[in-house]
Design a protein around this motif. Sequence first.
Motif, PDB file in Angstrom:
ATOM      1  N   ALA A  52      -2.058   3.981  -4.066  1.00 39.13           N
ATOM      2  CA  ALA A  52      -1.224   2.777  -3.977  1.00 39.13           C
ATOM      3  C   ALA A  52      -0.277   2.756  -2.796  1.00 39.13           C
ATOM      4  CB  ALA A  52      -0.420   2.605  -5.278  1.00 39.13           C
ATOM      5  N   THR A  53       0.060   3.902  -2.261  1.00 38.67           N
ATOM      6  CA  THR A  53       0.997   3.965  -1.130  1.00 38.67           C
ATOM      7  C   THR A  53       0.560   5.076  -0.184  1.00 38.67           C
ATOM      8  OG1 THR A  53       2.509   5.618  -2.066  1.00 38.67           O
ATOM      9  CG2 THR A  53       2.921   3.306  -2.669  1.00 38.67           C
ATOM     10  N   PRO A  54       1.013   5.030   1.070  1.00 38.81           N
ATOM     11  CA  PRO A  54       0.718   6.148   1.966  1.00 38.81           C
ATOM     12  C   PRO A  54       1.202   7.489   1.424  1.00 38.81           C
ATOM     13  CG  PRO A  54       1.465   4.254   3.228  1.00 38.81           C
ATOM     14  CD  PRO A  54       1.653   3.896   1.779  1.00 38.81           C
ATOM     15  N   ALA A  55       2.331   7.507   0.750  1.00 36.86           N
ATOM     16  CA  ALA A  55       2.836   8.756   0.181  1.00 36.86           C
ATOM     17  C   ALA A  55       1.882   9.303  -0.871  1.00 36.86           C
ATOM     18  CB  ALA A  55       4.225   8.534  -0.429  1.00 36.86           C
ATOM     19  N   MET A  56       1.337   8.427  -1.712  1.00 38.09           N
ATOM     20  CA  MET A  56       0.365   8.871  -2.715  1.00 38.09           C
ATOM     21  C   MET A  56      -0.925   9.329  -2.040  1.00 38.09           C
ATOM     22  SD  MET A  56       1.984   8.226  -5.658  1.00 38.09           S
ATOM     23  CE  MET A  56       0.888   7.903  -7.026  1.00 38.09           C
ATOM     24  N   ALA A  57      -1.328   8.614  -0.996  1.00 32.74           N
ATOM     25  CA  ALA A  57      -2.552   8.977  -0.284  1.00 32.74           C
ATOM     26  C   ALA A  57      -2.441  10.350   0.362  1.00 32.74           C
ATOM     27  CB  ALA A  57      -2.863   7.922   0.771  1.00 32.74           C
ATOM     28  N   LEU A  86      -3.584   0.155  -1.101  1.00 32.34           N
ATOM     29  CA  LEU A  86      -2.418   0.034  -0.229  1.00 32.34           C
ATOM     30  C   LEU A  86      -1.992   1.345   0.425  1.00 32.34           C
ATOM     31  CD1 LEU A  86      -0.204  -2.568  -2.147  1.00 32.34           C
ATOM     32  CD2 LEU A  86      -1.685  -2.934  -0.171  1.00 32.34           C
ATOM     33  N   GLY A  87      -2.629   2.455   0.046  1.00 32.09           N
ATOM     34  CA  GLY A  87      -2.358   3.719   0.722  1.00 32.09           C
ATOM     35  C   GLY A  87      -3.237   3.973   1.931  1.00 32.09           C
ATOM     36  N   ALA A  88      -4.090   3.011   2.280  1.00 28.87           N
ATOM     37  CA  ALA A  88      -5.117   3.260   3.301  1.00 28.87           C
ATOM     38  C   ALA A  88      -4.543   3.602   4.672  1.00 28.87           C
ATOM     39  CB  ALA A  88      -6.037   2.042   3.410  1.00 28.87           C
ATOM     40  N   SER A  89      -3.357   3.120   4.996  1.00 32.04           N
ATOM     41  CA  SER A  89      -2.808   3.361   6.334  1.00 32.04           C
ATOM     42  C   SER A  89      -2.535   4.846   6.588  1.00 32.04           C
ATOM     43  CB  SER A  89      -1.523   2.554   6.534  1.00 32.04           C
ATOM     44  OG  SER A  89      -0.508   2.981   5.639  1.00 32.04           O
ATOM     45  N   ALA A  90      -2.462   5.654   5.533  1.00 29.43           N
ATOM     46  CA  ALA A  90      -2.229   7.091   5.716  1.00 29.43           C
ATOM     47  C   ALA A  90      -3.438   7.799   6.329  1.00 29.43           C
ATOM     48  CB  ALA A  90      -1.866   7.744   4.386  1.00 29.43           C
ATOM     49  N   PHE A  91      -4.619   7.191   6.195  1.00 32.06           N
ATOM     50  CA  PHE A  91      -5.849   7.821   6.686  1.00 32.06           C
ATOM     51  C   PHE A  91      -6.054   7.413   8.149  1.00 32.06           C
ATOM     52  CE2 PHE A  91      -6.209   7.487   2.102  1.00 32.06           C
ATOM     53  CZ  PHE A  91      -6.693   8.730   1.735  1.00 32.06           C
ATOM     54  N   THR A  92      -5.256   7.971   9.018  1.00 34.46           N
ATOM     55  CA  THR A  92      -5.232   7.598  10.428  1.00 34.46           C
ATOM     56  C   THR A  92      -6.604   7.783  11.076  1.00 34.46           C
ATOM     57  OG1 THR A  92      -2.932   8.335  10.525  1.00 34.46           O
ATOM     58  CG2 THR A  92      -4.061   7.979  12.620  1.00 34.46           C
ATOM     59  N   GLY A  93      -7.070   6.732  11.728  1.00 33.38           N
ATOM     60  CA  GLY A  93      -8.324   6.809  12.458  1.00 33.38           C
ATOM     61  C   GLY A  93      -9.559   6.526  11.639  1.00 33.38           C
ATOM     62  N   LEU A 124       3.483   4.197  -9.958  1.00 34.82           N
ATOM     63  CA  LEU A 124       2.353   4.430  -9.072  1.00 34.82           C
ATOM     64  C   LEU A 124       2.643   4.084  -7.621  1.00 34.82           C
ATOM     65  CD1 LEU A 124      -0.702   3.209 -11.185  1.00 34.82           C
ATOM     66  CD2 LEU A 124       0.149   5.536 -10.870  1.00 34.82           C
ATOM     67  N   PHE A 125       3.785   3.433  -7.364  1.00 37.57           N
ATOM     68  CA  PHE A 125       4.106   2.984  -6.010  1.00 37.57           C
ATOM     69  C   PHE A 125       5.219   3.831  -5.409  1.00 37.57           C
ATOM     70  CE2 PHE A 125       1.756  -0.458  -7.810  1.00 37.57           C
ATOM     71  CZ  PHE A 125       1.091  -1.043  -6.748  1.00 37.57           C
ATOM     72  N   ARG A 126       5.024   5.144  -5.434  1.00 41.21           N
ATOM     73  CA  ARG A 126       6.008   6.049  -4.850  1.00 41.21           C
ATOM     74  C   ARG A 126       6.179   5.750  -3.358  1.00 41.21           C
ATOM     75  NH1 ARG A 126       3.720  11.452  -5.210  1.00 41.21           N
ATOM     76  NH2 ARG A 126       3.985  11.140  -7.446  1.00 41.21           N
ATOM     77  N   ASP A 127       7.436   5.660  -2.927  1.00 36.23           N
ATOM     78  CA  ASP A 127       7.743   5.363  -1.527  1.00 36.23           C
ATOM     79  C   ASP A 127       7.092   4.044  -1.108  1.00 36.23           C
ATOM     80  OD1 ASP A 127       8.857   5.703   0.958  1.00 36.23           O
ATOM     81  OD2 ASP A 127       7.290   7.036   1.692  1.00 36.23           O
ATOM     82  N   ALA A 128       7.282   3.015  -1.935  1.00 35.38           N
ATOM     83  CA  ALA A 128       6.626   1.727  -1.712  1.00 35.38           C
ATOM     84  C   ALA A 128       6.998   1.104  -0.374  1.00 35.38           C
ATOM     85  CB  ALA A 128       6.974   0.770  -2.848  1.00 35.38           C
ATOM     86  N   GLU A 129       8.184   1.413   0.109  1.00 34.44           N
ATOM     87  CA  GLU A 129       8.612   0.822   1.379  1.00 34.44           C
ATOM     88  C   GLU A 129       7.782   1.316   2.560  1.00 34.44           C
ATOM     89  OE1 GLU A 129      11.294   4.316   0.341  1.00 34.44           O
ATOM     90  OE2 GLU A 129      10.459   2.545  -0.686  1.00 34.44           O
ATOM     91  N   SER A 130       6.999   2.361   2.363  1.00 35.06           N
ATOM     92  CA  SER A 130       6.157   2.868   3.454  1.00 35.06           C
ATOM     93  C   SER A 130       4.869   2.062   3.620  1.00 35.06           C
ATOM     94  CB  SER A 130       5.802   4.336   3.207  1.00 35.06           C
ATOM     95  OG  SER A 130       4.954   4.467   2.070  1.00 35.06           O
ATOM     96  N   ILE A 131       4.572   1.167   2.689  1.00 36.46           N
ATOM     97  CA  ILE A 131       3.357   0.350   2.797  1.00 36.46           C
ATOM     98  C   ILE A 131       3.552  -0.662   3.925  1.00 36.46           C
ATOM     99  CG2 ILE A 131       1.801  -1.251   1.609  1.00 36.46           C
ATOM    100  CD1 ILE A 131       2.896  -0.080  -1.054  1.00 36.46           C
ATOM    101  N   PRO A 132       2.686  -0.651   4.939  1.00 33.87           N
ATOM    102  CA  PRO A 132       2.917  -1.537   6.080  1.00 33.87           C
ATOM    103  C   PRO A 132       2.507  -2.979   5.854  1.00 33.87           C
ATOM    104  CG  PRO A 132       0.954  -0.223   6.449  1.00 33.87           C
ATOM    105  CD  PRO A 132       1.569   0.273   5.170  1.00 33.87           C
ATOM    106  N   GLY A 133       1.780  -3.245   4.796  1.00 36.70           N
ATOM    107  CA  GLY A 133       1.298  -4.596   4.516  1.00 36.70           C
ATOM    108  C   GLY A 133      -0.020  -4.515   3.774  1.00 36.70           C
ATOM    109  N   LEU A 134      -0.669  -5.642   3.601  1.00 37.66           N
ATOM    110  CA  LEU A 134      -1.964  -5.656   2.944  1.00 37.66           C
ATOM    111  C   LEU A 134      -2.965  -4.788   3.710  1.00 37.66           C
ATOM    112  CD1 LEU A 134      -2.329  -9.441   2.049  1.00 37.66           C
ATOM    113  CD2 LEU A 134      -1.849  -7.568   0.462  1.00 37.66           C
TER     114      LEU A 134
END
Length: 316
Positions: A52-57, A86-93, A124-134
Amino acid sequence: MAQAFASTGDLAEKTVSFGEIGPGIYAFTAQGDPNTGIVVGDDGCLVMDAQATPAMARQVIERVAAVTDKPIKYVVLSHYHAVRVLGASAFTGASVIASAETYRLIAGRGQEDWDSEYGRFPRLFRDAESIPGLTWPSMAFSGALSLHLGRREVQLMSLGAGHTSGDIVAWVPDAGTMLTGDLVEYHSACYCGDAKLRQWPTTLNRILDFDPKSIVPGRGDALQGAATVAEAVSLTRDFVTTLYGTAELSVARGRSLKETFEACRETMDPKFASYAIYAHCQPFNVSRAFDEASGIDDPVVWTAERDREMWARLNG
């Protein structure tokens, strides 16, 4: 004492398990929280569902790094729900891949779903503010798509609707393993608020046609062995058909939504009340089953306001 809305009272952290369920195939599970499946190939990895969030990812990324130094090349979205994508941005590249129907659903209701799910299940939305958007897929496909991790092939396929209209699975032929997303659950309630309930059992049949030896389900323990796979599919089918069958009969008898909810409680509580997120899901499940049985094909767009109205209406 009033019942807490949805899963707002579920604040206890779950224990994460990470294990190999087939050659180079791993399941990240957490006691009924959303699962992630990982496929390791010769030259890279594929992850199905991004948390759900980059932190969870990052919890997933850390565990993958502990078993391989190969890069994560693909992030596959089994469907559009916020807790999956919404955690997808953590998987850089990594390339983000989904069905064309999931892309359409993100465009049409992604923001509303994000707001809704955050309101229902804030843990489930730990560190929700880190989500950059959809999360927007960089590749969307219809039907089927084959990916290659060196010599290992992973087949992405739409086998039919069920949990949503955009569900896909990932099949790894050389291991006989399937990553199903929320089309299959194990001792966890099926969330049916956006479902195509009449189509879901047929989609489950198509999963069984592959004779999978192991499955990473959407929620619940990873499934190893044909007997456990068959049990999980059977439990999922029973949940979906009991829900829809009860609602269909209730609508045919001219009962109200509230009366249908009570009828579903009567038939389903004895079998499923112990399942993870059961109480959370039921108001939304029954609402969708009532609508589909009444001839409404497209699920409603759930919003934070509509969620609370429905919860109060059925649990009041």
